[in-house]
Motif scaffolding. Sequence first.
Motif, PDB file in Angstrom:
ATOM      1  N   UNK A  80       6.873   7.412  -1.795  1.00  0.00           N
ATOM      2  CA  UNK A  80       6.214   8.641  -2.250  1.00  0.00           C
ATOM      3  C   UNK A  80       6.123   9.660  -1.126  1.00  0.00           C
ATOM      4  N   UNK A  81       6.067  10.925  -1.496  1.00  0.00           N
ATOM      5  CA  UNK A  81       5.929  11.986  -0.498  1.00  0.00           C
ATOM      6  C   UNK A  81       4.512  12.025   0.064  1.00  0.00           C
ATOM      7  N   UNK A  82       3.561  11.626  -0.761  1.00  0.00           N
ATOM      8  CA  UNK A  82       2.155  11.681  -0.356  1.00  0.00           C
ATOM      9  C   UNK A  82       1.376  10.661  -1.176  1.00  0.00           C
ATOM     10  N   UNK A  83       0.296  10.162  -0.605  1.00  0.00           N
ATOM     11  CA  UNK A  83      -0.566   9.236  -1.336  1.00  0.00           C
ATOM     12  C   UNK A  83      -0.486   7.821  -0.804  1.00  0.00           C
ATOM     13  N   UNK A  84      -1.284   6.931  -1.402  1.00  0.00           N
ATOM     14  CA  UNK A  84      -1.353   5.541  -0.941  1.00  0.00           C
ATOM     15  C   UNK A  84      -1.395   4.579  -2.118  1.00  0.00           C
ATOM     16  N   UNK A  85      -0.910   3.366  -1.877  1.00  0.00           N
ATOM     17  CA  UNK A  85      -0.912   2.293  -2.873  1.00  0.00           C
ATOM     18  C   UNK A  85      -1.467   1.048  -2.206  1.00  0.00           C
ATOM     19  N   UNK A  86      -2.422   0.410  -2.873  1.00  0.00           N
ATOM     20  CA  UNK A  86      -3.104  -0.755  -2.306  1.00  0.00           C
ATOM     21  C   UNK A  86      -3.006  -1.924  -3.268  1.00  0.00           C
ATOM     22  N   UNK A  87      -2.612  -3.086  -2.747  1.00  0.00           N
ATOM     23  CA  UNK A  87      -2.552  -4.316  -3.523  1.00  0.00           C
ATOM     24  C   UNK A  87      -3.687  -5.240  -3.071  1.00  0.00           C
ATOM     25  N   UNK A  88      -4.661  -5.425  -3.951  1.00  0.00           N
ATOM     26  CA  UNK A  88      -5.801  -6.307  -3.652  1.00  0.00           C
ATOM     27  C   UNK A  88      -6.369  -6.051  -2.259  1.00  0.00           C
ATOM     28  N   UNK A  89      -6.596  -4.786  -1.954  1.00  0.00           N
ATOM     29  CA  UNK A  89      -7.234  -4.412  -0.704  1.00  0.00           C
ATOM     30  C   UNK A  89      -6.305  -4.218   0.469  1.00  0.00           C
ATOM     31  N   UNK A  90      -5.017  -4.573   0.328  1.00  0.00           N
ATOM     32  CA  UNK A  90      -4.049  -4.409   1.409  1.00  0.00           C
ATOM     33  C   UNK A  90      -3.192  -3.173   1.153  1.00  0.00           C
ATOM     34  N   UNK A  91      -3.211  -2.239   2.085  1.00  0.00           N
ATOM     35  CA  UNK A  91      -2.436  -1.010   1.938  1.00  0.00           C
ATOM     36  C   UNK A  91      -0.947  -1.333   2.012  1.00  0.00           C
ATOM     37  N   UNK A  92      -0.186  -0.847   1.031  1.00  0.00           N
ATOM     38  CA  UNK A  92       1.245  -1.109   0.952  1.00  0.00           C
ATOM     39  C   UNK A  92       2.060   0.023   1.559  1.00  0.00           C
ATOM     40  N   UNK A  93       1.704   1.251   1.240  1.00  0.00           N
ATOM     41  CA  UNK A  93       2.465   2.400   1.723  1.00  0.00           C
ATOM     42  C   UNK A  93       2.304   2.556   3.234  1.00  0.00           C
ATOM     43  N   UNK A  94       3.436   2.742   3.908  1.00  0.00           N
ATOM     44  CA  UNK A  94       3.465   3.012   5.351  1.00  0.00           C
ATOM     45  C   UNK A  94       2.833   1.900   6.189  1.00  0.00           C
ATOM     46  N   UNK A  95       2.768   0.696   5.661  1.00  0.00           N
ATOM     47  CA  UNK A  95       2.240  -0.425   6.437  1.00  0.00           C
ATOM     48  C   UNK A  95       3.387  -1.090   7.202  1.00  0.00           C
ATOM     49  N   UNK A  96       3.052  -2.099   7.987  1.00  0.00           N
ATOM     50  CA  UNK A  96       4.063  -2.814   8.758  1.00  0.00           C
ATOM     51  C   UNK A  96       5.052  -3.496   7.821  1.00  0.00           C
ATOM     52  N   UNK A  97       6.276  -3.634   8.288  1.00  0.00           N
ATOM     53  CA  UNK A  97       7.351  -4.191   7.465  1.00  0.00           C
ATOM     54  C   UNK A  97       7.005  -5.586   6.980  1.00  0.00           C
ATOM     55  N   UNK A  98       6.448  -6.430   7.852  1.00  0.00           N
ATOM     56  CA  UNK A  98       6.162  -7.805   7.450  1.00  0.00           C
ATOM     57  C   UNK A  98       5.080  -7.875   6.390  1.00  0.00           C
ATOM     58  N   UNK A  99       4.115  -6.965   6.441  1.00  0.00           N
ATOM     59  CA  UNK A  99       3.058  -6.925   5.426  1.00  0.00           C
ATOM     60  C   UNK A  99       3.634  -6.465   4.092  1.00  0.00           C
ATOM     61  N   UNK A 100       4.491  -5.446   4.140  1.00  0.00           N
ATOM     62  CA  UNK A 100       5.130  -4.959   2.914  1.00  0.00           C
ATOM     63  C   UNK A 100       6.004  -6.051   2.291  1.00  0.00           C
ATOM     64  N   UNK A 101       6.726  -6.789   3.122  1.00  0.00           N
ATOM     65  CA  UNK A 101       7.568  -7.866   2.618  1.00  0.00           C
ATOM     66  C   UNK A 101       6.738  -8.980   1.981  1.00  0.00           C
ATOM     67  N   UNK A 102       5.589  -9.269   2.575  1.00  0.00           N
ATOM     68  CA  UNK A 102       4.719 -10.309   2.024  1.00  0.00           C
ATOM     69  C   UNK A 102       4.214  -9.909   0.643  1.00  0.00           C
ATOM     70  N   UNK A 103       3.876  -8.645   0.476  1.00  0.00           N
ATOM     71  CA  UNK A 103       3.433  -8.162  -0.841  1.00  0.00           C
ATOM     72  C   UNK A 103       4.594  -8.213  -1.831  1.00  0.00           C
ATOM     73  N   UNK A 104       5.780  -7.821  -1.386  1.00  0.00           N
ATOM     74  CA  UNK A 104       6.945  -7.834  -2.279  1.00  0.00           C
ATOM     75  C   UNK A 104       7.249  -9.239  -2.793  1.00  0.00           C
ATOM     76  N   UNK A 105       6.970 -10.251  -1.979  1.00  0.00           N
ATOM     77  CA  UNK A 105       7.204 -11.630  -2.404  1.00  0.00           C
ATOM     78  C   UNK A 105       6.327 -12.009  -3.593  1.00  0.00           C
ATOM     79  N   UNK A 106       5.239 -11.278  -3.791  1.00  0.00           N
ATOM     80  CA  UNK A 106       4.299 -11.575  -4.869  1.00  0.00           C
ATOM     81  C   UNK A 106       4.580 -10.762  -6.124  1.00  0.00           C
ATOM     82  N   UNK A 107       5.628  -9.943  -6.072  1.00  0.00           N
ATOM     83  CA  UNK A 107       5.959  -9.052  -7.185  1.00  0.00           C
ATOM     84  C   UNK A 107       7.076  -9.645  -8.039  1.00  0.00           C
ATOM     85  N   UNK A 108       6.838  -9.706  -9.351  1.00  0.00           N
ATOM     86  CA  UNK A 108       7.876 -10.072 -10.307  1.00  0.00           C
ATOM     87  C   UNK A 108       8.262  -8.839 -11.106  1.00  0.00           C
ATOM     88  N   UNK A 109       9.552  -8.730 -11.448  1.00  0.00           N
ATOM     89  CA  UNK A 109      10.031  -7.523 -12.121  1.00  0.00           C
ATOM     90  C   UNK A 109      10.893  -7.881 -13.322  1.00  0.00           C
TER      91      UNK A 109
END
Length: 269
Positions: free
Chosen positions: A53-82
Motif C-alpha cells: 500500500x502507498x499509505x496505512x498499516x495492517x496488523x495481524x493479531x497485534x503484529x504489524x505486517x506492513x513495513x516490518x522486518x522480512x522474517x516477521x512478514x514471512x512468519x505471518x505469511x506462513x499462517x495465511x491460506x489462500x
Amino acid sequence: MIEVHNIQKAFNGNQVLKGITCTFETGKCNLLLGGSGTGKSVLLQCIVGLMKPDLGSITFDGTVFTNNKVDIRQEIRRKIGMLFQGGALFDSMTVYENTEFPLKMLTPEMSREERRDRVEFCLKRVGLENAGTKMPSEISGGMKKRVGIARAIAPQCTYLFCDEPNSGLDPATSIKIDQLIQEITYEYNITTVVITHDMNSVIEIGDHIIFMHKGLKLWDGTKDEILNAQVPELREFIFSSSLVRAAKKVDEESEGGLEALANGPLSEV
C-alpha cells in the motif's frame, strides 16, 4: 483478528483505495462486498502482502505486517491460506500433489509420512478422500474449489482468504462451498476473509460484512442488519436482486425474513 488502518493505493494517479479502515474478526466469515472495480481485490492483495500500500498499516493479531522486518512478514505469511478465484491448481499435479505443495514449500521440517497424514486429513475434511490420484482436468469446478480449500488449510493456517469462491459455480454448488468455508472457519477458529459480490453468500455466511464502493468503505455490519442499512449505494447494490427484494418484503411483513429466505428458496436450490 486483522486490523486495517487507512490503507491507500493508487495506480498511475488513479486512487483505487481511499483510506480503508476496518477489522476482520477471528472465528467469523468476514465478507468484502461490492461490485466489480470497487477495490476489493486490491485491498486483499495489500493485506496478504502481494501488493504494497502507498499509505496505512495492517496488523495481524497485534503484529504489524506492513513495513516490518522480512522474517516477521514471512512468519505471518506462513499462517495465511489462500483460495484463488479460479482455483489456481497446478494442471500437471494430482489432487494429492496440489494439496501437498504448500507443505513442501512452507514446512520443510515435516517428514513425508507427516505430510501424507496432513494431506489425507485435509482431503477428507473437504470430502475428497477418494480423489487424490485424479488430475484437475478430471474433476468438476466445485471439486476444484474444494481442492483449493484443502490446499489452503493444509499448513494449518490462521488466516484464510477466499477470492470469489463461488465464481463459475452453479447455485447449489455455491451454497455447499459457502457452507464448507463457514464450517472450517468455526471449527478451527480461523480469521476468514471472503471477497464476493454474491448476495446469496451474504445471506448464507455473512457474520461480518464490509461494503466497498469506489475505493471507500461505506458500511459494515451483519447479514441481519444489511437489509435495513440506510446507505444509498448499498441499498442500490443489494436490491438490484429480485431475490433480496423478496426477502425485504418478507422481513417487513413478518419476523425473521432473512432466516426464512436462507432456509427456504436458497436452501432448496
